[in-house]
Scaffold this motif. Structure first.
Motif: not given
Length: 262
Positions: A106-112, A116-118, A177-184, A206-212
């Motif tokens: 992920a890349l953040y700048d002065h605007e947030g 983001g890449v998964i 339906l709940l599934r543990t298809w988790g992480d990124g 670092w786990d969630i930085a690309p997500m927003p």
């Protein structure tokens, strides 16, 4: 600015895919050594090699940018931009030969959140976005689902060890339906409309930085469990992550009491 952002997105995708190819050298390796860090989480030579590759590339291309990563100390910068690396998100899956692990950048700048890449190297899938440019799934526009309620939808999480029994029952009662298809991978499913929600109650930046940026550009919503839309990059606060298609966000947040997820 748009052309510059597009160039940064293209660069981030190429670098993350290259890091993913590097990790595949160790995937399914029966002789892969697994160490455990001070917090008990596993780390392998693949984690370290992928982060070293990305740091070297970013230092050469953007020497004034700061870098935060899971496996090495932070690198300070003067540009106002910060790259955030998770070389392997889902190391436990990786060490068990499960192909749902990802490489995150992920890349953040002065605007947030800006980019983001998964990347899911063992699946051959990449989901990525840049602020104002949209979200993409291997070159095609990606959008969240349009399901209006959790009933009949899919909720993902990385594991159930931190869930209180009443929270599990609340999800069941919602009809989801709940599934543990988790992480990124879970977040990638939300961004591409294959799941309605992904919840990670305990994460590092670092786990969630690309997500927003990925989730918002796909038409969804990303917050903490408390509903906070901002992320602290200095690691000074405990983080959680909730991504949804937007329509079910309040319903998802209503299922959980943050004090029971610690």
């Amino acid at each position: 600015m748009t052309s510059m952002t597009q160039a940064l997105l293209d660069e981030a995708v190429a670098l993350t895919r290259a890091a993913g190819e590097l990790t595949l050298q160790w995937f399914h390796d029966e002789e892969l050594g697994i160490e455990h860090k001070g917090d008990g989480t596993p780390v392998t030579a693949a984690d370290r090699a992928a982060e070293r590759f990305l740091r070297e590339q970013l230092a050469a291309r953007h020497p004034d940018d700061a870098v935060i990563g899971e496996e090495e100390p932070d690198s300070r910068g003067s540009s106002g931009r910060t790259w955030i690396i998770d070389p392997i998100d889902g190391t436990k899956a990786f060490t068990h030969g499960v192909p749902l692990y990802s490489n995150l950048l992920a890349l953040y700048d002065h605007e947030g959140p800006a980019v983001g890449v998964i990347n899911l190297p063992a699946l051959g899938e990449t989901v990525y976005a840049a602020r104002g440019l949209g979200c993409f799934f291997d070159g095609r526009p990606a959008r969240v689902s349009d399901r209006p309620t959790l009933d009949g939808g899919c909720v993902c999480t990385s594991g159930l060890g931190t869930w209180a029994p009443e929270h599990l029952e609340a999800v069941r009662a919602s009809g989801a339906l709940l599934r543990t298809w988790g992480d990124g991978y879970g977040f990638a499913l939300v961004a591409t409309g294959r799941a309605e929600a992904m919840l990670d109650p305990r994460v590092a930046i670092w786990d969630i930085a690309p997500m927003p940026v990925i989730i918002s550009e796909a038409g969804g919503r990303f917050t903490t469990v408390e509903g906070d839309e901002s992320l602290m990059l200095d690691g000074s606060v405990a983080l959680s992550g909730v991504a949804t298609n937007g329509r079910v966000h309040h319903e998802v947040l209503g299922l959980f009491d943050r004090s029971r997820l610690s």
